[in-house]
Design a protein around this motif. Structure first.
Motif, PDB file in Angstrom:
ATOM      1  N   PHE A 130     -24.810  24.014  48.757  1.00 57.21           N
ATOM      2  CA  PHE A 130     -25.667  22.833  48.806  1.00 57.21           C
ATOM      3  C   PHE A 130     -25.337  21.886  47.665  1.00 57.21           C
ATOM      4  CE2 PHE A 130     -28.018  26.309  50.679  1.00 57.21           C
ATOM      5  CZ  PHE A 130     -28.609  25.753  51.810  1.00 57.21           C
ATOM      6  N   ASN A 131     -25.410  20.576  47.949  1.00 53.34           N
ATOM      7  CA  ASN A 131     -25.284  19.557  46.915  1.00 53.34           C
ATOM      8  C   ASN A 131     -26.690  19.221  46.425  1.00 53.34           C
ATOM      9  OD1 ASN A 131     -24.315  17.537  45.233  1.00 53.34           O
ATOM     10  ND2 ASN A 131     -24.123  16.037  46.867  1.00 53.34           N
ATOM     11  N   LEU A 132     -26.879  19.225  45.102  1.00 51.07           N
ATOM     12  CA  LEU A 132     -28.185  18.877  44.533  1.00 51.07           C
ATOM     13  C   LEU A 132     -28.364  17.361  44.591  1.00 51.07           C
ATOM     14  CD1 LEU A 132     -30.761  19.915  43.108  1.00 51.07           C
ATOM     15  CD2 LEU A 132     -29.595  19.486  40.947  1.00 51.07           C
ATOM     16  N   THR A 133     -29.275  16.919  45.436  1.00 50.92           N
ATOM     17  CA  THR A 133     -29.522  15.484  45.629  1.00 50.92           C
ATOM     18  C   THR A 133     -29.999  14.855  44.320  1.00 50.92           C
ATOM     19  OG1 THR A 133     -30.115  15.893  47.932  1.00 50.92           O
ATOM     20  CG2 THR A 133     -30.836  13.799  46.979  1.00 50.92           C
ATOM     21  N   GLY A 134     -29.250  13.838  43.864  1.00 51.37           N
ATOM     22  CA  GLY A 134     -29.648  13.116  42.652  1.00 51.37           C
ATOM     23  C   GLY A 134     -29.205  13.744  41.356  1.00 51.37           C
ATOM     24  N   GLY A 135     -28.625  14.945  41.424  1.00 54.13           N
ATOM     25  CA  GLY A 135     -28.082  15.597  40.239  1.00 54.13           C
ATOM     26  C   GLY A 135     -29.097  15.822  39.129  1.00 54.13           C
ATOM     27  N   ILE A 136     -28.568  15.970  37.908  1.00 56.28           N
ATOM     28  CA  ILE A 136     -29.429  16.261  36.763  1.00 56.28           C
ATOM     29  C   ILE A 136     -30.364  15.074  36.461  1.00 56.28           C
ATOM     30  CG2 ILE A 136     -27.804  15.527  34.972  1.00 56.28           C
ATOM     31  CD1 ILE A 136     -28.749  17.960  33.292  1.00 56.28           C
ATOM     32  N   GLN A 137     -29.964  13.858  36.865  1.00 52.71           N
ATOM     33  CA  GLN A 137     -30.855  12.708  36.648  1.00 52.71           C
ATOM     34  C   GLN A 137     -32.144  12.881  37.444  1.00 52.71           C
ATOM     35  OE1 GLN A 137     -28.796   8.981  37.367  1.00 52.71           O
ATOM     36  NE2 GLN A 137     -28.138   8.880  35.231  1.00 52.71           N
ATOM     37  N   ALA A 138     -32.027  13.284  38.707  1.00 52.38           N
ATOM     38  CA  ALA A 138     -33.209  13.492  39.539  1.00 52.38           C
ATOM     39  C   ALA A 138     -34.022  14.685  39.040  1.00 52.38           C
ATOM     40  CB  ALA A 138     -32.796  13.700  40.993  1.00 52.38           C
ATOM     41  N   TRP A 139     -33.317  15.711  38.585  1.00 46.01           N
ATOM     42  CA  TRP A 139     -33.968  16.914  38.037  1.00 46.01           C
ATOM     43  C   TRP A 139     -34.834  16.519  36.840  1.00 46.01           C
ATOM     44  CZ3 TRP A 139     -33.419  22.161  39.495  1.00 46.01           C
ATOM     45  CH2 TRP A 139     -33.872  23.107  38.575  1.00 46.01           C
ATOM     46  N   ASN A 140     -34.255  15.730  35.935  1.00 48.05           N
ATOM     47  CA  ASN A 140     -34.969  15.278  34.747  1.00 48.05           C
ATOM     48  C   ASN A 140     -36.125  14.350  35.130  1.00 48.05           C
ATOM     49  OD1 ASN A 140     -35.343  15.199  31.917  1.00 48.05           O
ATOM     50  ND2 ASN A 140     -34.131  13.335  31.746  1.00 48.05           N
ATOM     51  N   ALA A 141     -35.891  13.461  36.091  1.00 46.08           N
ATOM     52  CA  ALA A 141     -36.925  12.522  36.541  1.00 46.08           C
ATOM     53  C   ALA A 141     -38.119  13.256  37.156  1.00 46.08           C
ATOM     54  CB  ALA A 141     -36.335  11.536  37.544  1.00 46.08           C
ATOM     55  N   ALA A 142     -37.847  14.420  37.759  1.00 48.35           N
ATOM     56  CA  ALA A 142     -38.915  15.232  38.351  1.00 48.35           C
ATOM     57  C   ALA A 142     -39.632  16.080  37.293  1.00 48.35           C
ATOM     58  CB  ALA A 142     -38.345  16.132  39.443  1.00 48.35           C
ATOM     59  N   GLU A 143     -39.228  15.869  36.021  1.00 46.40           N
ATOM     60  CA  GLU A 143     -39.811  16.571  34.876  1.00 46.40           C
ATOM     61  C   GLU A 143     -39.586  18.072  34.942  1.00 46.40           C
ATOM     62  OE1 GLU A 143     -43.826  15.223  34.194  1.00 46.40           O
ATOM     63  OE2 GLU A 143     -43.168  13.155  33.923  1.00 46.40           O
ATOM     64  N   LEU A 144     -38.434  18.442  35.531  1.00 46.11           N
ATOM     65  CA  LEU A 144     -38.018  19.839  35.514  1.00 46.11           C
ATOM     66  C   LEU A 144     -37.257  20.068  34.206  1.00 46.11           C
ATOM     67  CD1 LEU A 144     -37.004  19.930  39.246  1.00 46.11           C
ATOM     68  CD2 LEU A 144     -38.763  21.374  38.211  1.00 46.11           C
ATOM     69  N   PRO A 145     -37.234  21.308  33.717  1.00 49.10           N
ATOM     70  CA  PRO A 145     -36.682  21.534  32.377  1.00 49.10           C
ATOM     71  C   PRO A 145     -35.183  21.284  32.266  1.00 49.10           C
ATOM     72  CG  PRO A 145     -37.289  23.611  33.437  1.00 49.10           C
ATOM     73  CD  PRO A 145     -37.780  22.514  34.316  1.00 49.10           C
ATOM     74  N   VAL A 146     -34.813  20.567  31.205  1.00 49.77           N
ATOM     75  CA  VAL A 146     -33.421  20.291  30.882  1.00 49.77           C
ATOM     76  C   VAL A 146     -33.194  20.784  29.457  1.00 49.77           C
ATOM     77  CG1 VAL A 146     -31.681  18.487  30.496  1.00 49.77           C
ATOM     78  CG2 VAL A 146     -33.283  18.292  32.418  1.00 49.77           C
ATOM     79  N   VAL A 147     -32.079  21.456  29.231  1.00 52.35           N
ATOM     80  CA  VAL A 147     -31.706  21.926  27.890  1.00 52.35           C
ATOM     81  C   VAL A 147     -30.839  20.851  27.253  1.00 52.35           C
ATOM     82  CG1 VAL A 147     -30.536  23.723  26.578  1.00 52.35           C
ATOM     83  CG2 VAL A 147     -31.750  24.320  28.692  1.00 52.35           C
ATOM     84  N   PHE A 148     -31.324  20.264  26.158  1.00 54.92           N
ATOM     85  CA  PHE A 148     -30.563  19.234  25.443  1.00 54.92           C
ATOM     86  C   PHE A 148     -29.885  19.853  24.235  1.00 54.92           C
ATOM     87  CE2 PHE A 148     -33.764  16.808  27.764  1.00 54.92           C
ATOM     88  CZ  PHE A 148     -32.975  15.842  28.346  1.00 54.92           C
ATOM     89  N   ALA A 149     -28.789  19.219  23.792  1.00 57.00           N
ATOM     90  CA  ALA A 149     -27.960  19.769  22.716  1.00 57.00           C
ATOM     91  C   ALA A 149     -28.780  20.049  21.464  1.00 57.00           C
ATOM     92  CB  ALA A 149     -26.822  18.807  22.400  1.00 57.00           C
ATOM     93  N   GLU A 150     -29.696  19.141  21.107  1.00 55.00           N
ATOM     94  CA  GLU A 150     -30.426  19.335  19.853  1.00 55.00           C
ATOM     95  C   GLU A 150     -31.408  20.504  19.922  1.00 55.00           C
ATOM     96  OE1 GLU A 150     -32.404  15.819  22.038  1.00 55.00           O
ATOM     97  OE2 GLU A 150     -30.381  16.529  21.594  1.00 55.00           O
ATOM     98  N   GLN A 151     -31.652  21.009  21.129  1.00 53.25           N
ATOM     99  CA  GLN A 151     -32.521  22.179  21.271  1.00 53.25           C
ATOM    100  C   GLN A 151     -31.729  23.485  21.152  1.00 53.25           C
ATOM    101  OE1 GLN A 151     -34.153  21.363  25.164  1.00 53.25           O
ATOM    102  NE2 GLN A 151     -35.934  20.321  24.333  1.00 53.25           N
ATOM    103  N   GLY A 152     -30.423  23.329  20.980  1.00 54.59           N
ATOM    104  CA  GLY A 152     -29.577  24.513  20.892  1.00 54.59           C
ATOM    105  C   GLY A 152     -29.205  24.947  22.256  1.00 54.59           C
TER     106      GLY A 152
END
Length: 112
Positions: free
Chosen positions: A90-112
Motif C-alpha cells: 500500500f502507498n501511504l496517502t499524503g506521506g509523512i506530511q499527512a501523518w503529521n497533519a493528522a497529529e499522529l506521532p512523528v519522531v524528530f531529530a532533536e528528540q533523539g
C-alpha cells in the motif's frame, strides 16, 4: 498500474495492531530529520537494491511512505501489488506530511 493506497488513520491502526510494516523511501537525511516510529529506511535512490535488502515479514501488510506520496507511489508501482511472500503493498496517502497533519506521532531529530 493501479497502486493500492491506505489513509494515515488506517495505517496507524494497522501498525499499532502489528498488522503492517512501514517502509520509508525518502533519503537518509530526511529520515534522520523526521520519521514515523518504526519505519524502515529504503531510499528510492537506492532501489531496487534497498527493496531487495529488506526483510519483509510474511503475513503483514507493507506500507510504503515518503514525504507526500509521490516517491512511495513510484516504489509501489515498481514492486507491484504484492511483496515477496504475497504481502499486500500500500502507498501511504499524503506521506509523512499527512501523518503529521493528522497529529499522529512523528519522531524528530532533536528528540533523539
Amino acid at each position: 498500474m493501479t497502486v493500492a493506497t491506505v489513509t494515515v488513520e488506517e495505517a496507524a491502526a494497522w501498525l499499532q495492531a502489528g498488522e503492517a510494516v512501514l517502509i520509508d523511501v525518502r533519503e537518509p537525511d530526511e529520515f534522520a530529520a523526521a520519521r514515523i516510529h518504526g519505519a524502515i529506511l529504503a531510499p528510492l535512490s537506492q532501489m531496487p537494491a534497498a527493496w531487495q535488502a529488506l526483510d519483509l515479514p510474511p503475513g503483514k501488510k507493507i506500507i510504503v511512505q515518503c514525504l507526500k506520496g509521490g516517491r512511495s507511489h513510484q516504489v509501489c508501482a515498481f514492486v507491484g501489488p504484492t511483496g515477496p511472500d504475497g504481502q499486500p503493498v500500500f502507498n501511504l496517502t499524503g506521506g509523512i506530511q499527512a501523518w503529521n497533519a493528522a497529529e499522529l506521532p512523528v519522531v524528530f531529530a532533536e528528540q533523539g
